[in-house]
Design a protein around this motif. Structure first.
Motif, short mmCIF file in Angstrom:
data_model
loop_
_atom_site.label_atom_id
_atom_site.label_comp_id
_atom_site.label_asym_id
_atom_site.label_seq_id
_atom_site.Cartn_x
_atom_site.Cartn_y
_atom_site.Cartn_z
N VAL A 108 0.82 -1.21 0.00
CA VAL A 108 0.00 0.00 0.00
C VAL A 108 0.86 1.27 0.00
O VAL A 108 0.71 2.12 -0.89
CB VAL A 108 -0.99 0.00 1.18
CG1 VAL A 108 -1.75 1.32 1.25
CG2 VAL A 108 -1.96 -1.17 1.04
N PRO A 109 1.77 1.46 0.97
CA PRO A 109 2.58 2.69 0.94
C PRO A 109 3.50 2.76 -0.28
O PRO A 109 3.78 3.86 -0.78
CB PRO A 109 3.38 2.64 2.25
CG PRO A 109 3.32 1.23 2.70
CD PRO A 109 2.03 0.69 2.21
N ALA A 145 2.72 1.59 -3.26
CA ALA A 145 1.84 2.02 -4.35
C ALA A 145 1.53 3.51 -4.24
O ALA A 145 1.48 4.23 -5.25
CB ALA A 145 0.54 1.21 -4.33
N GLU A 146 1.34 4.00 -3.01
CA GLU A 146 1.12 5.43 -2.80
C GLU A 146 2.34 6.23 -3.23
O GLU A 146 2.21 7.30 -3.86
CB GLU A 146 0.80 5.70 -1.33
CG GLU A 146 -0.54 5.16 -0.86
CD GLU A 146 -0.71 5.26 0.64
OE1 GLU A 146 -1.87 5.22 1.10
OE2 GLU A 146 0.31 5.36 1.36
N LEU A 147 3.51 5.72 -2.89
CA LEU A 147 4.75 6.40 -3.25
C LEU A 147 4.91 6.49 -4.76
O LEU A 147 5.24 7.55 -5.30
CB LEU A 147 5.94 5.66 -2.63
CG LEU A 147 7.32 6.26 -2.86
CD1 LEU A 147 7.41 7.65 -2.23
CD2 LEU A 147 8.40 5.35 -2.30
N TYR A 148 4.65 5.38 -5.43
CA TYR A 148 4.76 5.37 -6.89
C TYR A 148 3.69 6.26 -7.54
O TYR A 148 3.97 6.95 -8.52
CB TYR A 148 4.60 3.94 -7.43
CG TYR A 148 5.82 3.07 -7.27
CD1 TYR A 148 7.05 3.48 -7.74
CD2 TYR A 148 5.72 1.81 -6.67
CE1 TYR A 148 8.17 2.67 -7.60
CE2 TYR A 148 6.83 1.00 -6.54
CZ TYR A 148 8.07 1.42 -7.00
OH TYR A 148 9.16 0.62 -6.86
N THR A 149 2.48 6.24 -7.00
CA THR A 149 1.36 6.92 -7.65
C THR A 149 1.31 8.41 -7.34
O THR A 149 1.15 9.24 -8.24
CB THR A 149 0.04 6.27 -7.23
OG1 THR A 149 0.07 4.87 -7.54
CG2 THR A 149 -1.14 6.90 -7.96
N ASP A 150 1.44 8.76 -6.07
CA ASP A 150 1.25 10.15 -5.66
C ASP A 150 2.55 10.87 -5.32
O ASP A 150 2.56 12.09 -5.18
CB ASP A 150 0.33 10.21 -4.43
CG ASP A 150 -1.04 9.61 -4.71
OD1 ASP A 150 -1.54 9.80 -5.83
OD2 ASP A 150 -1.60 8.97 -3.81
N LEU A 165 5.93 11.44 -2.65
CA LEU A 165 6.06 11.57 -1.21
C LEU A 165 6.21 13.03 -0.79
O LEU A 165 5.61 13.48 0.18
CB LEU A 165 7.26 10.76 -0.72
CG LEU A 165 7.51 10.69 0.78
CD1 LEU A 165 6.35 9.98 1.48
CD2 LEU A 165 8.82 9.96 1.06
#
Length: 205
Positions: A177-178, A180-185, A187
Motif C-alpha cells: 500500500v505505501p 503504491a502510494e509512493l509510486y502513484t502520488d 512523497l
C-alpha cells in the motif's frame, strides 16, 4: 520459507529434476549460495544427494539451472504480457532468490542484475509511451532504481516477518500500500529534493 508462486516452476512438472531445482531455488533464497548445501537441497527435494549429482553434477551447475529458470520465466512473460507488467511478475515469483543472488559477487549475479535492469527499462519505455508512467531525467538510473526498490523488501524479509508477527506474507502485503502510494502520488509535496540534486535551480523555481 521461500514466498514464491510455484505454478510455472513445479506444479506442471513434478519430476525429480524439477523438484531438485525448486528445492535449490528455495535453499539458495533461504541461505544464500555459499551456505546452501547439496545435502540440504536433496533433503528438501526428497531425493538422494547422488540423484542431485546425477542430474546436475555440481552446486554451481545447479545454480546455473536456477538462473536459467529465471531467464526462461522472463522470456515467457515478455512474450505473453505487457512490458510494464514483467518486472512485477518476476519479483513476485523469484524475489527472495534474486535478492540473495544479487547480493553475491560473480558473473552470474552480474548477468541477473543486467537482465532485471533490461526488463525494468522496457517497462519504463512501455509506460512512458502509453502515458501512464512519468519518465525520469535519467531513464537508465530510473530502471536501476526500480530494480532496487523491487528487490529491497526481500533483502529484509526476516526483519519484515518479525515486524508482522512472523508472517512475511502479511508484511509484504502491508508494504504494497505505501509503496503504491509512493509510486502513484509521490512523497514530497514540493521540489526540494530535485533542487538538492541540481536538476531544478533556484532561478527556475
Amino acid at each position: 520459507m521461500l514466498y514464491m508462486r510455484t505454478g510455472s516452476v513445479v506444479e506442471s512438472d513434478l519430476t525429480a529434476r524439477a523438484r531438485i531445482v525448486a528445492a535449490a531455488l528455495d535453499r539458495f533464497a533461504a541461505h544464500g549460495y555459499d551456505a546452501a548445501t547439496m545435502r540440504d537441497i536433496a533433503a528438501h527435494a526428497g531425493v538422494s544427494v547422488a540423484l542431485v549429482t546425477h542430474h546436475f553434477g555440481t552446486k554451481q551447475a545447479l545454480r546455473d539451472e536456477c538462473d536459467a529458470r529465471v531467464a526462461r520465466f522472463i522470456a515467457e512473460k515478455q512474450d505473453a504480457a505487457a512490458a510494464s507488467d514483467v518486472l512485477g511478475e518476476v519479483l513476485g515469483t523469484f524475489g527472495p532468490y534474486l535478492a540473495r543472488m544479487l547480493g553475491a559477487s560473480g558473473a552470474a549475479s552480474d548477468a541477473l542484475f543486467a537482465r532485471l535492469v533490461e526488463v525494468a527499462r522496457a517497462s519504463i519505455d512501455d509506460g512512458s509511451a502509453s502515458g501512464w508512467l512519468r519518465p525520469s531525467h535519467d531513464p537508465e538510473a530510473q530502471a536501476v532504481a526500480l530494480v532496487l526498490l523491487g528487490v529491497a523488501p526481500f533483502l529484509l524479509l526476516d526483519r519484515l516477518a518479525a515486524w508482522a508477527d512472523d508472517d512475511a506474507g502479511v508484511a509484504l502485503a502491508r508494504l504494497a500500500v505505501p509503496l503504491a502510494e509512493l509510486y502513484t502520488d509521490g512523497l514530497i509535496t514540493d521540489d526540494r529534493l530535485l533542487t538538492a540534486t541540481g536538476l531544478v535551480t533556484e532561478e527556475a523555481r
